[in-house]
Design a protein around this motif. Sequence first.
Motif, PDB file in Angstrom:
ATOM      1  N   ALA A  20     -34.777  81.992  72.715  1.00  0.00           N
ATOM      2  CA  ALA A  20     -33.348  82.159  72.954  1.00  0.00           C
ATOM      3  C   ALA A  20     -33.082  82.858  74.287  1.00  0.00           C
ATOM      4  O   ALA A  20     -32.032  82.644  74.902  1.00  0.00           O
ATOM      5  CB  ALA A  20     -32.722  82.957  71.813  1.00  0.00           C
ATOM      6  N   LEU A  21     -34.028  83.692  74.726  1.00  0.00           N
ATOM      7  CA  LEU A  21     -33.856  84.439  75.968  1.00  0.00           C
ATOM      8  C   LEU A  21     -34.500  83.764  77.172  1.00  0.00           C
ATOM      9  O   LEU A  21     -34.386  84.249  78.301  1.00  0.00           O
ATOM     10  CB  LEU A  21     -34.429  85.846  75.798  1.00  0.00           C
ATOM     11  N   ALA A  22     -35.204  82.662  76.928  1.00  0.00           N
ATOM     12  CA  ALA A  22     -35.849  81.938  78.025  1.00  0.00           C
ATOM     13  C   ALA A  22     -34.788  81.427  79.001  1.00  0.00           C
ATOM     14  O   ALA A  22     -33.751  80.899  78.595  1.00  0.00           O
ATOM     15  CB  ALA A  22     -36.674  80.775  77.487  1.00  0.00           C
ATOM     16  N   GLY A  23     -35.033  81.585  80.277  1.00  0.00           N
ATOM     17  CA  GLY A  23     -34.076  81.150  81.274  1.00  0.00           C
ATOM     18  C   GLY A  23     -33.009  82.166  81.595  1.00  0.00           C
ATOM     19  O   GLY A  23     -32.198  81.959  82.507  1.00  0.00           O
ATOM     20  N   SER A  24     -32.985  83.283  80.861  1.00  0.00           N
ATOM     21  CA  SER A  24     -32.035  84.355  81.151  1.00  0.00           C
ATOM     22  C   SER A  24     -32.562  85.186  82.315  1.00  0.00           C
ATOM     23  O   SER A  24     -33.730  85.075  82.699  1.00  0.00           O
ATOM     24  CB  SER A  24     -31.858  85.238  79.914  1.00  0.00           C
ATOM     25  N   PRO A  25     -31.735  86.053  82.897  1.00  0.00           N
ATOM     26  CA  PRO A  25     -32.217  86.894  83.994  1.00  0.00           C
ATOM     27  C   PRO A  25     -33.133  88.026  83.546  1.00  0.00           C
ATOM     28  O   PRO A  25     -33.649  88.767  84.367  1.00  0.00           O
ATOM     29  CB  PRO A  25     -30.926  87.448  84.601  1.00  0.00           C
ATOM     30  N   LEU A  26     -33.365  88.144  82.247  1.00  0.00           N
ATOM     31  CA  LEU A  26     -34.221  89.204  81.728  1.00  0.00           C
ATOM     32  C   LEU A  26     -35.688  88.884  81.953  1.00  0.00           C
ATOM     33  O   LEU A  26     -36.094  87.722  81.992  1.00  0.00           O
ATOM     34  CB  LEU A  26     -33.988  89.398  80.232  1.00  0.00           C
ATOM     35  N   ARG A  27     -36.490  89.921  82.046  1.00  0.00           N
ATOM     36  CA  ARG A  27     -37.937  89.769  81.945  1.00  0.00           C
ATOM     37  C   ARG A  27     -38.302  90.040  80.491  1.00  0.00           C
ATOM     38  O   ARG A  27     -38.079  91.146  79.985  1.00  0.00           O
ATOM     39  CB  ARG A  27     -38.665  90.745  82.868  1.00  0.00           C
ATOM     40  N   VAL A  28     -38.818  89.054  79.810  1.00  0.00           N
ATOM     41  CA  VAL A  28     -39.182  89.181  78.399  1.00  0.00           C
ATOM     42  C   VAL A  28     -40.689  89.058  78.266  1.00  0.00           C
ATOM     43  O   VAL A  28     -41.277  88.041  78.648  1.00  0.00           O
ATOM     44  CB  VAL A  28     -38.480  88.114  77.534  1.00  0.00           C
ATOM     45  N   THR A  29     -41.324  90.090  77.726  1.00  0.00           N
ATOM     46  CA  THR A  29     -42.757  90.057  77.445  1.00  0.00           C
ATOM     47  C   THR A  29     -42.962  90.041  75.945  1.00  0.00           C
ATOM     48  O   THR A  29     -42.475  90.931  75.242  1.00  0.00           O
ATOM     49  CB  THR A  29     -43.483  91.281  78.045  1.00  0.00           C
ATOM     50  N   SER A  30     -43.659  89.039  75.440  1.00  0.00           N
ATOM     51  CA  SER A  30     -44.033  88.980  74.026  1.00  0.00           C
ATOM     52  C   SER A  30     -45.459  89.481  73.888  1.00  0.00           C
ATOM     53  O   SER A  30     -46.357  89.039  74.611  1.00  0.00           O
ATOM     54  CB  SER A  30     -43.926  87.551  73.495  1.00  0.00           C
ATOM     55  N   SER A  31     -45.671  90.406  72.960  1.00  0.00           N
ATOM     56  CA  SER A  31     -46.993  90.988  72.751  1.00  0.00           C
ATOM     57  C   SER A  31     -47.552  90.528  71.414  1.00  0.00           C
ATOM     58  O   SER A  31     -46.932  90.732  70.364  1.00  0.00           O
ATOM     59  CB  SER A  31     -46.912  92.514  72.783  1.00  0.00           C
ATOM     60  N   LEU A  32     -48.743  89.903  71.436  1.00  0.00           N
ATOM     61  CA  LEU A  32     -49.424  89.445  70.235  1.00  0.00           C
ATOM     62  C   LEU A  32     -50.649  90.315  70.000  1.00  0.00           C
ATOM     63  O   LEU A  32     -51.333  90.718  70.949  1.00  0.00           O
ATOM     64  CB  LEU A  32     -49.848  87.985  70.376  1.00  0.00           C
ATOM     65  N   ALA A  33     -50.950  90.563  68.727  1.00  0.00           N
ATOM     66  CA  ALA A  33     -52.068  91.449  68.399  1.00  0.00           C
ATOM     67  C   ALA A  33     -53.419  90.842  68.739  1.00  0.00           C
ATOM     68  O   ALA A  33     -54.392  91.553  68.964  1.00  0.00           O
ATOM     69  CB  ALA A  33     -52.027  91.821  66.914  1.00  0.00           C
ATOM     70  N   GLY A  34     -53.511  89.508  68.729  1.00  0.00           N
ATOM     71  CA  GLY A  34     -54.775  88.847  69.028  1.00  0.00           C
ATOM     72  C   GLY A  34     -55.671  88.667  67.831  1.00  0.00           C
ATOM     73  O   GLY A  34     -56.876  88.435  67.974  1.00  0.00           O
ATOM     74  N   ARG A  35     -55.104  88.740  66.625  1.00  0.00           N
ATOM     75  CA  ARG A  35     -55.916  88.610  65.414  1.00  0.00           C
ATOM     76  C   ARG A  35     -56.081  87.168  64.958  1.00  0.00           C
ATOM     77  O   ARG A  35     -56.905  86.882  64.102  1.00  0.00           O
ATOM     78  CB  ARG A  35     -55.289  89.441  64.291  1.00  0.00           C
ATOM     79  N   VAL A  36     -55.288  86.260  65.509  1.00  0.00           N
ATOM     80  CA  VAL A  36     -55.391  84.840  65.194  1.00  0.00           C
ATOM     81  C   VAL A  36     -56.068  84.146  66.367  1.00  0.00           C
ATOM     82  O   VAL A  36     -55.699  84.366  67.529  1.00  0.00           O
ATOM     83  CB  VAL A  36     -54.001  84.226  64.929  1.00  0.00           C
ATOM     84  N   ALA A  37     -57.067  83.318  66.067  1.00  0.00           N
ATOM     85  CA  ALA A  37     -57.868  82.701  67.132  1.00  0.00           C
ATOM     86  C   ALA A  37     -57.027  81.819  68.049  1.00  0.00           C
ATOM     87  O   ALA A  37     -57.197  81.841  69.268  1.00  0.00           O
ATOM     88  CB  ALA A  37     -59.011  81.901  66.514  1.00  0.00           C
ATOM     89  N   GLU A  38     -56.126  81.021  67.476  1.00  0.00           N
ATOM     90  CA  GLU A  38     -55.300  80.117  68.269  1.00  0.00           C
ATOM     91  C   GLU A  38     -53.831  80.321  67.885  1.00  0.00           C
ATOM     92  O   GLU A  38     -53.249  79.523  67.146  1.00  0.00           O
ATOM     93  CB  GLU A  38     -55.721  78.664  68.056  1.00  0.00           C
ATOM     94  N   PRO A  39     -53.214  81.381  68.377  1.00  0.00           N
ATOM     95  CA  PRO A  39     -51.828  81.671  67.989  1.00  0.00           C
ATOM     96  C   PRO A  39     -50.853  80.671  68.597  1.00  0.00           C
ATOM     97  O   PRO A  39     -51.137  80.034  69.627  1.00  0.00           O
ATOM     98  CB  PRO A  39     -51.594  83.072  68.567  1.00  0.00           C
ATOM     99  N   ARG A  40     -49.703  80.539  67.968  1.00  0.00           N
ATOM    100  CA  ARG A  40     -48.615  79.770  68.551  1.00  0.00           C
ATOM    101  C   ARG A  40     -47.926  80.667  69.572  1.00  0.00           C
ATOM    102  O   ARG A  40     -47.347  81.690  69.216  1.00  0.00           O
ATOM    103  CB  ARG A  40     -47.637  79.335  67.460  1.00  0.00           C
ATOM    104  N   LEU A  41     -47.988  80.288  70.819  1.00  0.00           N
ATOM    105  CA  LEU A  41     -47.499  81.158  71.874  1.00  0.00           C
ATOM    106  C   LEU A  41     -45.989  81.026  72.043  1.00  0.00           C
ATOM    107  O   LEU A  41     -45.444  79.914  72.015  1.00  0.00           O
ATOM    108  CB  LEU A  41     -48.190  80.832  73.192  1.00  0.00           C
ATOM    109  N   PRO A  42     -45.299  82.132  72.227  1.00  0.00           N
ATOM    110  CA  PRO A  42     -43.854  82.083  72.489  1.00  0.00           C
ATOM    111  C   PRO A  42     -43.566  81.678  73.926  1.00  0.00           C
ATOM    112  O   PRO A  42     -44.462  81.634  74.777  1.00  0.00           O
ATOM    113  CB  PRO A  42     -43.412  83.533  72.220  1.00  0.00           C
ATOM    114  N   ALA A  43     -42.306  81.407  74.206  1.00  0.00           N
ATOM    115  CA  ALA A  43     -41.880  81.106  75.565  1.00  0.00           C
ATOM    116  C   ALA A  43     -41.974  82.360  76.424  1.00  0.00           C
ATOM    117  O   ALA A  43     -41.832  83.482  75.934  1.00  0.00           O
ATOM    118  CB  ALA A  43     -40.448  80.581  75.552  1.00  0.00           C
ATOM    119  N   GLY A  44     -42.228  82.170  77.692  1.00  0.00           N
ATOM    120  CA  GLY A  44     -42.194  83.289  78.628  1.00  0.00           C
ATOM    121  C   GLY A  44     -43.511  84.018  78.755  1.00  0.00           C
ATOM    122  O   GLY A  44     -44.579  83.527  78.399  1.00  0.00           O
ATOM    123  N   GLU A  45     -43.431  85.242  79.244  1.00  0.00           N
ATOM    124  CA  GLU A  45     -44.606  86.071  79.507  1.00  0.00           C
ATOM    125  C   GLU A  45     -45.231  86.528  78.195  1.00  0.00           C
ATOM    126  O   GLU A  45     -44.524  86.957  77.283  1.00  0.00           O
ATOM    127  CB  GLU A  45     -44.176  87.278  80.341  1.00  0.00           C
TER     128      GLU A  45
END
Length: 255
Positions: A20-45
């Motif tokens: 929902a925030l993709a393309g906005s002027p915000l910098r959005v960082t999504s942080s994943l724990a890394g516990r899933v081998a092949e996670p579904r990655l969110p949009a953005g950083e």
Amino acid sequence: MARHLLVLGGTTEARALAAALAGSPLRVTSSLAGRVAEPRLPAGEVRIGGFGGPDGLAAWLRAERVEAVVDATHPFAAAISGNAGLAAAATGVPLLALRRPGWTAVAGDRWHPVADLDAAAAALPALGRRVFLTTGRQGIGAFAHLDGLHFLARSVDRPEPPMPADLDVLLDRGPFNLDGERALLREHRIDVLVTKDSGGAATAPKLTAARELGLPVVVVQRPAPPAGVPVAESVPTALAWLGARGFGGPGDDIR
């Protein structure tokens, strides 16, 4: 410099918020724990891996000039939620918990609410002998000591020991549908289901299938968010909270 928002978690809600925030002027960082081998990655950083506890997270918030945090982790990710609460308090960064609503029993359900996985394991011998375990691979060790029960465990990645002696593992990822869940319960002759109260639609069909078959369901209750942290139950409400803090349009109060 763009305002920086940190979104914790790889849940459906976390990905929807990032989208929902993709393309906005915000910098959005999504942080994943890394516990899933092949996670579904969110949009953005995207950032993968831990921060090193609350002090490490607080240091990261300061270094990266984060101005707001949305904790959209799994409802049972109590450790990271606790760390987020401590880090936000230490830095003064506003924190919101984005939590999908829990499930609600309806007529015909045979639910047995329990406080944790150990209590779920203790309840099983009196309820059935063929167990469908849907609590995630990291919780399987709580059932390793149980003899005389057959377990079918479903998880995204293969679990590691300790595990029950009589265990079949089904590697699969939701969303699941009702026809598939009905067939699974019948094929494996399941007579009791164990689940966490994760909420959401992706894995809810198993509850309907269990109700139709008259099966008991052991439901592990979810932990509460850290004290004092406001809670949003939907992505639009989270966006309203952000908007009220200058990250978008006008916002509404968080309940």
